[in-house]
Design an enzyme around this catalytic site. Structure first.
Site, PDB file in Angstrom:
ATOM      1  CD  GLU A  47      -7.894  -8.143 -13.501  1.00  0.00           C
ATOM      2  OE1 GLU A  47      -8.321  -7.198 -12.821  1.00  0.00           O
ATOM      3  OE2 GLU A  47      -7.163  -8.001 -14.494  1.00  0.00           O
TER       4      GLU A  47
ATOM      5  CE  LYS B  16      -2.215  -2.312 -16.981  1.00  0.00           C
ATOM      6  NZ  LYS B  16      -2.749  -1.608 -15.811  1.00  0.00           N
TER       7      LYS B  16
HETATM    8  N1  PSU Z   1      -5.672  -4.338 -18.001  1.00  0.00           N
HETATM    9  C1  PSU Z   1      -6.732  -3.688 -18.529  1.00  0.00           C
HETATM   10  N2  PSU Z   1      -7.550  -3.022 -17.670  1.00  0.00           N
HETATM   11  C2  PSU Z   1      -7.326  -2.971 -16.330  1.00  0.00           C
HETATM   12  C3  PSU Z   1      -6.200  -3.651 -15.783  1.00  0.00           C
HETATM   13  C4  PSU Z   1      -5.415  -4.313 -16.665  1.00  0.00           C
HETATM   14  O1  PSU Z   1      -6.938  -3.712 -19.742  1.00  0.00           O
HETATM   15  O2  PSU Z   1      -8.110  -2.343 -15.615  1.00  0.00           O
HETATM   16  C5  PSU Z   1      -5.951  -3.627 -14.289  1.00  0.00           C
HETATM   17  C6  PSU Z   1      -5.494  -5.006 -13.787  1.00  0.00           C
HETATM   18  O3  PSU Z   1      -6.353  -5.371 -12.733  1.00  0.00           O
HETATM   19  C7  PSU Z   1      -4.087  -4.786 -13.285  1.00  0.00           C
HETATM   20  C8  PSU Z   1      -4.165  -3.352 -12.857  1.00  0.00           C
HETATM   21  O4  PSU Z   1      -3.749  -5.662 -12.241  1.00  0.00           O
HETATM   22  O5  PSU Z   1      -4.898  -2.742 -13.914  1.00  0.00           O
HETATM   23  C9  PSU Z   1      -2.837  -2.711 -12.632  1.00  0.00           C
HETATM   24  O6  PSU Z   1      -3.040  -1.428 -12.141  1.00  0.00           O
HETATM   25  P1  PSU Z   1      -1.820  -0.567 -11.567  1.00  0.00           P
HETATM   26  O7  PSU Z   1      -0.973  -0.224 -12.746  1.00  0.00           O
HETATM   27  O8  PSU Z   1      -2.466   0.643 -10.938  1.00  0.00           O
HETATM   28  O9  PSU Z   1      -1.143  -1.449 -10.571  1.00  0.00           O
END
Ligand code: PSU
Ligand code: MN
Length: 315
Positions: A25, A160
Site C-alpha cells: 500500500e 494498529k
Molecule cells: N498503519 C500505520 N500507518 C498508517 C496506516 C496503518 O502504521 O498510515 C494506514 C493503512 O493504510 C490503513 C489505514 O489501511 O491507515 C487505515 O486508516 P483508517 O483507519 O482511516 O481507515
C-alpha cells in the site's frame, strides 16, 4: 478516462504465469511516516519481497491513473506529498481517477485494486479497525469490510494499537475473516506482540498458511484472511498511545485525519522509538507475505485452480 489499473509489464507477466506477487500500500508511504521517510519503508519492503522470490506490486493513484507497480521516483512523490496525498480507500478510487489526483491507497483501497487484478497477497504494517470510542463516532475502518470481500491474505502486525483491538477482533469474526497468528496464539498489538485477543488459528510456517488460504478460497471464494505476525523486537507503548489518542481527541481531529495525527503524537512521545519498530515490522511483514505467496504458487494449479476460477454464480 478509465479505471483500468495500469500494471508494469513485470507484474502483468508474473500474474499471468501464476508467479508470486505481493501487493503493497501507499498510505503508509505518505501518511505513515513524516519527513519523507515513507520512501525508505516502501523501498525496503520491495527489496525484501524480491529477496524472498516474489514480485512487489506497490499500488497507488498517480495523476488519476490507478497504478500497480511504482518506481522509486514515483514512490518519492507519495512520500514527499505526505498528508497532502489523498488517503484513498475503495470508495475514493473513482473520484481520484476522475479528478486526476495523487491518491495513496489504504489497505482497503489496495485490496480493491488487488481484487481487480488478481493479487492475492498483501503486506502492510497494521490494518485499520474499530477506533476507540467507536460507539460515539462510529469510526470503523473500511479496511475490514474490504477484507471480507477480497480473496487476499493480508500480512500485518495486527490492527494498529491506536485502535480498540478487542472490538476489531470481534468485528473480524463477525465478518468471517480468519485471523491466523504467525507462531502466536494471540493477535499482536502492533508495537508489541503481547496482550491481544486470541486468534482463530495459530500457524507455524508459510506452507501451512498457503494451504489454509487455498482451502478457504475453495469454501469462500471472495473472502480475505489476516496473517498476524508479532513485531520482532516490540516495545510496550500502551500508555503513550492512550495519551496520544487523548491529545488528538482534544484537538478535535476526526475521520481520516485521526490515524496520521495519533501516529505523529506517538512518535513524539516515544522519542522516535515507535517509528523504528514500525519501519522494521513493515519490511518483515512484506517478506512474510512474499514467502506465503511463493508457497502458494508452489502448491501448483491443482490446489489453487478452484480458488482462481470465477466465483460461483447465484446469491
Ligand atoms: N498503519 C500505520 N500507518 C498508517 C496506516 C496503518 O502504521 O498510515 C494506514 C493503512 O493504510 C490503513 C489505514 O489501511 O491507515 C487505515 O486508516 P483508517 O483507519 O482511516 O481507515
Ligand atoms: Mn476511519
Amino acid at each position: 478516462m478509465t479505471f483500468a489499473p495500469q500494471l508494469t509489464a513485470e507484474i502483468a507477466e508474473a500474474l499471468q504465469l501464476g508467479r508470486p506477487v505481493v501487493g503493497l500500500e501507499t498510505t503508509l508511504v505518505s501518511h505513515g511516516f513524516s519527513g519523507g521517510r515513507g520512501l525508505d519503508a516502501a523501498l525496503e519492503s520491495e527489496r525484501r519481497v524480491r529477496a524472498a522470490g516474489a514480485t512487489p506490486a506497490t499500488v497507488g493513484v498517480l495523476d488519476g491513473v490507478v497504478r500497480v507497480g511504482l518506481d522509486a521516483s514515483e514512490l518519492q512523490r507519495f512520500a514527499d506529498a505526505g498528508c497532502a496525498a489523498r488517503k484513498t480507500g475503495a470508495r475514493d478510487l473513482a473520484a481520484c481517477v476522475v479528478q486526476g489526483a495523487l491518491g495513496s491507497t489504504t489497505v482497503g483501497g489496495t485490496l480493491a485494486v488487488c481484487r481487480a487484478v488478481g493479487i492475492r497477497f498483501v503486506g502492510t504494517g497494521g490494518i485499520g479497525g474499530v477506533h476507540r470510542g467507536f460507539a460515539e463516532s462510529l469510526d470503523i475502518s473500511a479496511d475490514l469490510p474490504q477484507l471480507a470481500r477480497t480473496p487476499a491474505v493480508v500480512v500485518c502486525s495486527g490492527a494498529k494499537s491506536i485502535l480498540d483491538v478487542s472490538a476489531t477482533s470481534e468485528l473480524l469474526e463477525t465478518l468471517g475473516v480468519p485471523v491466523l497468528g504467525w507462531q502466536t496464539a494471540t493477535l499482536p498489538m502492533f508495537y508489541t506482540g503481547a496482550g491481544g485477543p486470541p486468534v482463530s488459528a495459530t500457524v507455524g510456517d508459510a506452507l501451512e498458511v498457503a494451504r489454509i488460504a487455498a482451502t478457504h478460497w475453495q469454501l469462500v471464494p471472495a473472502g480475505g484472511l489476516v496473517l498476524a505476525r508479532p513485531p520482532t523486537e516490540g516495545i510496550d507503548l500502551e500508555t503513550l498511545v492512550t495519551e496520544a489518542v487523548e491529545q488528538v481527541h482534544r484537538a478535535c481531529i476526526t475521520g481520516q485525519a485521526v490515524t496520521p495525527a495519533v501516529l505523529a503524537a506517538v512518535e513524539d512521545l516515544s522519542g522516535g522509538r515507535s517509528v523504528e519498530v514500525n519501519r522494521r515490522l513493515i519490511a518483515d511483514n512484506a517478506e512474510l507475505a512474499a514467502r506465503v505467496a511463493v508457497a502458494y504458487a508452489d502448491l501448483g494449479p491443482r490446489s489453487t485452480m478452484a480458488a482462481t476460477g470465477p466465483p460461483p454464480s447465484g446469491p
